[in-house]
Every structure is written in C-alpha cells, then in structure tokens.
Scaffold this active site. Structure first.
Site, PDB file in Angstrom:
ATOM      1  CG  HIS A  45       3.910   3.492  10.410  1.00 44.93           C
ATOM      2  ND1 HIS A  45       3.966   2.560  11.426  1.00 44.93           N
ATOM      3  CD2 HIS A  45       3.414   2.832   9.325  1.00 44.93           C
ATOM      4  CE1 HIS A  45       3.513   1.398  10.973  1.00 44.93           C
ATOM      5  NE2 HIS A  45       3.161   1.530   9.710  1.00 44.93           N
ATOM      6  CD  GLU A  76       6.413   2.386   8.053  1.00 48.16           C
ATOM      7  OE1 GLU A  76       5.732   2.053   7.059  1.00 48.16           O
ATOM      8  OE2 GLU A  76       6.805   1.581   8.915  1.00 48.16           O
ATOM      9  CG  ASN A  77      10.258   5.262   3.044  1.00 54.00           C
ATOM     10  OD1 ASN A  77      10.659   4.165   3.383  1.00 54.00           O
ATOM     11  ND2 ASN A  77       9.524   5.459   1.954  1.00 54.00           N
ATOM     12  N   GLY A 137       0.811  -1.215   0.000  1.00 57.60           N
ATOM     13  CA  GLY A 137       0.000   0.000   0.000  1.00 57.60           C
ATOM     14  C   GLY A 137       0.842   1.260   0.000  1.00 57.60           C
ATOM     15  CB  ALA A 138       1.672   3.746   1.562  1.00 56.20           C
ATOM     16  CD  GLU A 166       2.011   3.851   5.221  1.00 56.88           C
ATOM     17  OE1 GLU A 166       3.042   3.703   5.896  1.00 56.88           O
ATOM     18  OE2 GLU A 166       1.263   2.904   4.912  1.00 56.88           O
TER      19      GLU A 166
HETATM   20  N1  TRP Z   1       5.330  -0.564   6.604  1.00 58.05           N
HETATM   21  C1  TRP Z   1       4.429  -0.559   5.486  1.00 58.05           C
HETATM   22  C2  TRP Z   1       3.061  -0.210   6.072  1.00 58.05           C
HETATM   23  O1  TRP Z   1       2.463  -0.929   6.768  1.00 58.05           O
HETATM   24  C3  TRP Z   1       4.343  -1.893   4.816  1.00 58.05           C
HETATM   25  C4  TRP Z   1       5.137  -2.056   3.576  1.00 58.05           C
HETATM   26  C5  TRP Z   1       5.155  -1.229   2.524  1.00 58.05           C
HETATM   27  C6  TRP Z   1       5.968  -3.129   3.208  1.00 58.05           C
HETATM   28  N2  TRP Z   1       5.941  -1.750   1.546  1.00 58.05           N
HETATM   29  C7  TRP Z   1       6.448  -2.899   1.947  1.00 58.05           C
HETATM   30  C8  TRP Z   1       6.346  -4.278   3.850  1.00 58.05           C
HETATM   31  C9  TRP Z   1       7.282  -3.792   1.290  1.00 58.05           C
HETATM   32  C10 TRP Z   1       7.193  -5.178   3.210  1.00 58.05           C
HETATM   33  C11 TRP Z   1       7.659  -4.928   1.943  1.00 58.05           C
HETATM   34  O2  TRP Z   1       2.597   0.853   5.911  1.00 58.05           O
HETATM   35 ZN    ZN Z   2       2.173   0.091   8.601  1.00 62.51          ZN
END
Ligand code: TRP
Ligand code: ZN
Length: 870
Positions: free
Chosen positions: A301, A264-265, A261-262, A298
């Site tokens: 996070h 959170e960098n 989906g997205a 995001e």
């Molecule tokens: N941390 C991301 C979320 O939950 C999840 C995520 C996005 C992810 N891209 C990924 C996990 C690629 C593993 C691989 O918002």
């Molecule tokens: Zn997440």
C-alpha cells in the site's frame, strides 16, 4: 426521533473547496480526557465557500482563526459538522477538542486497547479525533506531537520520522514529521509499552531503512516471521514492480483489539496481532502464510494507496483490488502459486458470488454508499483483484508493468480514480479497454455457456460462447463484459493439442469474449478436442459447460493447468452432489473418480498440497451458490455423505498419506507445509470412521505431536468436525494447555463453531460465557460468531435457533461495535433464498432488528436493503 442515514452517490463528487497545506497535531493523552490541539494552514480554493469540517463525538474546547478566538455566533455545530461561514483566503485555524479514548469501544478513531493508545482512521475515523476535512482527496503534511506518561507509555509513535523529544516530570513527548502529503485516513499514533524487534533494509537506491516491529511484552520470539516477511516484501516490490520505500523508518505495531486485519498508515502500520505473531507451537502453517500475505499487503500500500491514493471512497478498489493482486503475486512468487490460485478462486466462488447474488450486490466501484465501512467487501477486495488480474492477462507482465510505471509517473502524490488507472494501462499498452471498464461499473456474476461443434470432414471445431449477467438491485440491464478466457486443449487420449484460431499464426491460449454471443472457429483440427476453459480461473465468472465424465477425466489426465485439473475433480463432485440433492438419493461416486484420486495419491511425483485440494469436497456454502432456493438439509446431507463415501473408498490411501507426515518436524518450507496439508486433510476424512482403533491412535498421536500447532489443531479439528468419540477429550486437553493464549483459543472456539453437527447453536451459546470469549474483542467474535455464520446447516437449522442467537448477538453489538456487528449480518441477508420455513423465521428476526432503537447506519443499510429489495 432518529432519522434514517442518507446515501451518498459516486456521481455527486465535487472537488474540495479548501486545501490544508499543513496539519500540526498535539495530543495530550489521557484515558478519558485526551486533549487534541489541531493547527491547520488552510487555503480557500472557492471564493465565498464556508468551511465545513467533519467531526463526531468531539467536545469542542476552543476555535481560533489567525490567533483570534471565534465567538459562538461565528460558527455553528451539528452532530456531524462544524461550520465556519466566513473565512479568509489563507489562514491558520486552531481547533482544540476533548475525546475519550478509553470509552471508545468502536475501535475507530483514537482508542485505548489493553493499555495501548492507538488509532484507526480509515475510512472515516479521523473525524472522531478532531474536526477536519475527512476525505481522501484532501492531502496535507502532518506534524504530530504525542505527549503521555512515561512509565506506562515509553514508546510514542506517529507517522514519518521522529524530529524532537521532550521530558517534563512524569510525562514525555515525541514529535514526528511526515514529509509526504497524505489524507487523514492514513494518520496514526500509538503510545504504549512493547517489546521491540529491530532490523534494517538497504534499498536499491542504497538508503538504509530502520525496521521496527512492536509487540506485547513477552512476544518477541513470535515477531521474527513478521520481520522476515517485511524484508521479503520490500525486496520483492523492488524486483517485480521497481517500487522502493521512501522514509527512513518503517514501523509495525501489533494490537489485540482491531476490527480488521491491518492498516497501512504511512510509516506506521497497525496490525491485528493475529497477523504479526507466529511461532510453530502456537501458529498453523496457514497462520504463517497469512502473516506473510498481510505484511506484504500493507507494505505494498505504500505505493498503491499512500503515494497514490483514492479521490473518494467509491474508488476504494483502486487501492484495495490492486494491492490484493500485488499481495497474491508476492505470495505466489515466494510459495505455492497453484495452491494459492485455487484458494483464491474458491473465495470468489463461495463468498463473492454469494455477495453478487444478494441484496448488497455492488460493482467493484460502488455507485451508492450509506456507511463506507460496509464496502470493505470481498467484491471490492477480491473481485477487484481479479479485475486487475484480467488486465494482467490481457496485457501480459511486461505491458502491465509499463502501465504501472506510467500510472506512478502520472499520479504520484495525487488522489485519483479507477478511471485514471485504467487509462494508464490503456495508454501504455495501446489496447482498447473501453468495454473492459464494464467490470468497474456493473455488479453481478457473468454466466458463460458453451456449445461445441466438431466437423470431422472439414476438420473444423466451433466453440460458441454466450454470456449473460443476472440483474442486481438497482441495475436491471447489463452490457456484455470483455472476458479473457484462458484455454488449453487436450486430445481424448490425454495429450496436449495446439489449436489455431482461424487466421491466427500462433496457438491460441486466450479467447477474448466481448459479444453477447461469439463463435470461435478453429481449423485443421484432426479430432474433437477436450477444451479446458477458464484455465488459471482467468475471469470471475460462472462457466456453464455440461460435459461427460470422460472429458473431465481427460483434463485430469492430460491437462497442464493446475486450476483446471482441480476444477475438473470439483465438477465431478458437484455432479454427484447435484444428483443426490435433486433425486433425494444417496451420493454415488463413480469408480473412475475414485480411481483418479487413488492414482493421484499413489503418484510419488504428485504435489501433496494439490492432492489435499483435490480431496477437499465443495463446502455446503459453496454448493449453496448453485441454487436459487437453497435446499439446506439436502445439501448438508449430500456433502456429509460424500465425505463419508470418500473416507470409506480411500481409507488405505488416506492412511498412507497421513503416514508421510513427519510428526516431529516444524520445518516451514513449501514441501513440509504441503505434506502437513495433505496429512490433515487425510485425517479429517479418516476421523469419520470412528470404529477404527488405528485411526483413533493416529488422531491422538498427531494431537500430542511435538510443539506444532498445524498438527495439533489439525487433529483437534478433524475429531471435532467428525464428532469423533475422542473429540471432547481433545477439546478439554487443548483448552487446558492453551488457556490464556487468546489467539490459540480462537482456534478452539472456531473449530466448535464450524462443526457440522446438531446442537451446535446451544454449544456456542454456552461458549459465549467461557473465559476464552470476550464480547469486546473482534477476534473472539469473529472466531466464535462469524465462523458460525458460515456453518450452513447449523445457522439455518430448521428450529430457527441459529437466527435467534445471531440476531440477539448483532443487537448486542450494535451500540458497542457496529462495524463488527455489520460483518456478522451479511450471511443472514439471503433470507429470500431459503426454504419457506427458514425464510419466515429469518425474516421476522430481520424485521425485529430493523426496529431496534438507535440502529447504527452500518446495520440500517444492510437490513433496509434486504427487506425492501425487489
Ligand atoms: N486498508 C486496510 C487494508 O486493506 C483495511 C482496514 C483496516 C480498514 N482497518 C480498517 C477498513 C477499518 C475500514 C475500517 O489493509
Ligand atoms: Zn488494503
């Protein structure tokens, strides 16, 4: 010879031997030859330890310690590591590597997506960019310089704040500095050309934050809702959680090629474009709500994940369960709380219970992992959120917020465990959460059975609750859980009753089940109550409480809790379906159930969205969760009969509900959304009556309605799923209107893939050759293929064609994008629960997959687990 990938165990955790104080990265971007210069200030924490850096698919160009180039005998390399045995106590390490972003189809690490360079590092993708200690408990301060050609890449982005710019000939460079120490999985860079939407937000601390949303050229009008959602999320997190943003800039970039989906960098979220772009002509109401929820997720996070991160990947639910809980509360506070709660419960019952019943069952905090990408699951995310919600239920909002504050105060800037979170909640509330921790360590869905005794003479009411949890792979013995059951009582005449537990001075709203069997005793009860158990879906359990129809009707008539009222209707549907399946008989709807639905639809004060949910009969997949061996054909027959029976008995009410929809309105508030929800639900039933000319006119009128995708797609899907005579005409018109609009065409693909009609497999096979499909893009694959894996009757069609098709697709994706391939495999792991014929065919397909040369670890883990399990 390829060897099997190895498992890692939670209990084998050991702290890192090195600290990386700072990381300075320099990217010279090029399609196939990107140079990455990585300069680290490293401190050795364990005397004599050798430095073992992670790295995959990297070409090492140079390696130097404190300015001295290492000779080849001073280090060694494997396909996964770079090992330097003798290093000083504190030193500067410079690593230079070459990578190939344009050749990276896995969409992990640095890759080029439709002209844009971007990164995806969670969970273990940073090691595809440079050699590093790629683990979440190594936190470093990053400075990043991105250098690329100016014409194609006017925007050069990375985490933190921009600190310098530089031009030279056709190339330019921008340097970014992120003052917050972070693990490598939160690193990001983007280089490309975009349209940019800007706004700003003033925090409660009176700091101004620049907000930027970057989208493909021409998509600016579709970015507004994302920006509005971001501002709402920032405000909400201050108000409800007292958490404030901490950098001067917050950027969101939408890309078309993204596995999830997205992400959170820190300061630079990267999004799948489907969770950013929305306008009413191309996005449905649900799309708008999804954008709001993912933008919120995001953003949230930033505190739950980034400022406080995970010690190791077994702790993933520490950030994901908590952040899903937070995004659910955000959506509920801003919109339709009851509707959301019911939809969330449905996800748990349909998909999480299935995971619990299968070979990959795991606790929300797994103990054993082969490929981390396989653990971004509905268990870790959604059941994880339910576990946080149970804490919230037990503590109440105020104590829960005190626990959050303590958690942040103790652990800001740290990489911690689920245990640290529970401890903060425990210390802040004074509650004993020892037994509650079983939710973190034990897999499986608890069953709670119920018996009641009412004694009219003594006016006592005894409620006996018994819990048990079936064994899951690797976990035979289960201890009792601490289960909060929200309750409400209704009299037989449909009035609310306040009941007091023996000795309690307040009416009971929550029963805490801790023992394997526990008796709850109520006194001064003047008639046998109708007990509504599991109000608000207060625990992710299966409740087994067989009761007469009259009691469900009492809850529907007099219950307060929307989930319980919805669930009462569901239980009546389930009852009718079970009987039809068990007796191989026609589905029979009782007059009382029909009357309930008629009354709800006629009631002008009722919420149309709730009515839409009441009408939604259990899906084939949801019903299949009720069986150890899934009687595929009987389930599909029963569900389709039930839908047809409802359409016939409620035809005039459904038509009236449909007529309430304003086909000319695009307004996006809860009340118009609710009406469209009901209208589309009504139309999906009406479309099952093809001989009626007025229904055909309704379908066409809605399909052509003013610029509104909720309505246009609602009509299309109703016709396609009903196999209505005008379905193919609408499909053609839709494709003609929207060809080239990839996100819209995804809906067109999904509607066909989910149709419960025979011949779907060969239709889908043909669609893989349609210009709207693309084997290289995850969104296309999810729309056509992942959607199909939830089409119970067609995937498990007795011909075996569904299996052959899906396993061939998974084999094809094994090399190019194993993470996506692995997601397609999950619904095929339940072969042991299928009838003999299907079981044999699916098993042989799985065996053939297990023999594929170079099988990716993602697929190896699942296929191996399902074939060897038990
Ligand atoms: N941390 C991301 C979320 O939950 C999840 C995520 C996005 C992810 N891209 C990924 C996990 C690629 C593993 C691989 O918002
Ligand atoms: Zn997440």
């Amino acid at each position: 010879m390829s060897h099997s990938p190895e498992a890692k165990y939670r209990l084998n955790y050991s702290a890192p031997n090195f600290k990386i104080h700072t990381t300075e990265l320099n990217f010279h971007l090029d399609d196939h030859h990107t140079e990455v210069l990585n300069r680290m200030d490293i401190e050795c924490l364990t005397e004599g330890a050798s430095l073992e850096l992670d790295g995959e698919n990297l070409q090492l160009v140079a390696l130097a310690i404190n300015g001295r180039v290492l000779s080849e005998d001073e280090y060694s390399q494997t396909d996964k590591q770079l090992i330097i045995p003798n290093v000083p106590e504190r030193f500067e390490l410079v690593v230079e590597t070459l990578i190939d972003p344009a050749g990276n189809t896995s969409l992990e690490g640095l890759y080029k997506s439709a002209g844009t360079f971007c990164t995806q590092c969670e969970a273990e993708g940073f090691r595809k960019i440079t050699y590093y200690l790629d683990r979440p408990d190594v936190l470093s301060v990053f400075t990043t310089t991105v250098n690329a050609t100016k014409a194609e890449h006017p925007y050069l982005l990375a985490n933190g704040n921009p600190t310098a710019e530089h031009q030279s000939g056709e190339r330019h460079a921008v340097t970014w500095h992120d003052p917050h120490p972070k693990p490598a999985y939160l690193f990001a860079l983007v280089a490309g050309d975009f349209d940019l939407l800007e706004d700003s937000f003033t925090t409660q601390e009176n700091r101004e934050v620049l907000l930027q949303v970057f989208v493909d050229k021409g998509n600016l009008p579709r970015a507004k809702h994302a920006m509005a959602s971001l501002i709402n999320a920032m405000k909400w997190d201050e108000t409800r959680f007292n958490l404030t943003y901490d950098l001067d800039i917050y950027m969101i970039v939408a890309v078309d090629f993204f596995n999830m989906g997205a992400m959170e960098n820190k300061g630079l979220n990267i999004f799948n474009s489907k969770y950013v772009l929305a306008d009413s002509s191309t996005a449905t109401d649900q799309d708008f709500l999804n954008v709001e929820s993912v933008i919120g997720h995001e953003y949230f996070h930033n505190w739950t994940g980034n400022r406080i991160t995970c010690r190791d990947w077994f702790q993933l639910s520490l950030k994901e369960g908590l952040t899903v809980f937070r995004d659910q509360e955000f959506s509920a506070d801003l919109g339709m709380r009851a509707v959301n709660r019911i939809q969330d419960a449905r996800i748990i019952r349909t998909h999480q219970f299935e995971e619990d019943a299968g070979p990959m069952a795991h606790p929300i905090r797994p103990d054993r992992v082969v490929e981390m990408n396989n653990f971004y699951t509905v268990t870790v995310y959604n059941k994880g959120a339910e576990v946080i919600r149970m804490l919230h239920t037990l503590l109440g909002e105020s104590k829960f917020q005190q626990g959050m504050a303590l958690y942040v105060q103790r652990h800001d800037g740290e990489a911690v465990t689920c245990e640290d979170f529970v401890k903060a909640m425990e210390d802040a509330s004074g509650l004993d959460l020892v037994q509650f921790r079983n939710w973190y360590s034990q897999a499986g869905t608890p069953r709670v059975t119920v018996t009641e005794t009412y004694n009219a003479e003594n006016q006592t009411y005894l409620l006996t609750l018994t819990q048990s949890t079936p064994a899951t792979p690797g976990q035979q013995v289960k201890h009792p859980f601490h289960i909060p059951l929200r309750v409400e009582f209704v009299s037989n005449s449909g009035e609310p009753m306040a009941l007091h537990l023996l000795g309690a001075d307040k009416p009971t709203t929550i029963l805490e089940l801790r023992e394997q069997q526990q008796v709850f005793e109520f006194h001064n009860v003047n008639e046998k109550p109708v007990t509504g158990l599991l109000a608000d879906f207060s625990a992710p359990i299966r409740l087994e409480f067989t009761r007469p129809e009259t009691e469900y009707l009492a809850i529907i008539a007099g219950g307060n809790d929307p989930f319980l009222r919805w669930d009462a209707v569901q239980q009546l549907y389930f009852g009718a379906l079970h009987t039809a399946v068990a007796d191989n008989s026609a589905v029979a709807l009782t007059p009382a159930l029909i009357a309930v639905l008629q009354k709800a639809l006629a009631d002008e004060n009722s919420d149309p969205a709730m009515n839409a949910l009441l009408l939604q009969v259990p899906s084939e997949e949801a019903l299949s969760q009720e069986y150890d061996i899934i009687p595929v054909e009987a389930i599909c027959r029963a569900v389709s009969e039930l839908r047809l029976a409802l359409a016939k008995s409620l035809q005039s009410e459904l038509m009236q509900a449909w007529q309430q929809v304003d086909l000319g309105s695009n307004a996006l508030n809860s009340s118009t959304i609710a009406k469209r929800m009901l209208g589309n639900t009504a139309l999906s039933f009406l479309a099952l009556l093809p001989e009626d000319a007025s229904i055909q006119r309704a379908l066409k009128a809605q399909f052509k309605a003013a610029n509104n995708m909720t309505l246009q797609f609602g009509a299309l899907q109703a016709a396609v799923h009903a196999n209505h005579p005008i379905a193919s005409e609408l499909l053609t018109d839709f494709a003609g209107q929207w060809q080239g609009e990839t996100l819209v065409m995804d809906k067109w693909l999904a509607a066909q893939a989910t149709a419960p009609i025979s011949g779907t497999v060969s239709k889908i096979q043909k669609l893989t050759e349609h210009s709207a499909f693309n084997w290289g893009n995850p969104n296309r694959i999810y729309s056509l293929l992942a959607s199909f894996t939830h089409n119970l009757g067609q995937l498990h069609h007795s011909s075996g064609a569904g299996y052959e098709f899906m396993i061939a697709a998974i084999k094809r994706l094994n090399a190019s994008n194993p993470q996506v391939a692995s997601r397609l495999l999950s619904p095929l792991l339940k072969w042991r629960r299928l009838p003999e014929n299907q079981q044999a065919m699916l098993k042989s397909q799985l065996v053939s997959l297990s023999k594929l040369p170079n099988l990716a670890p993602d697929l190896y883990e699942k296929v191996n687990q399902t074939l060897t399990d038990n």
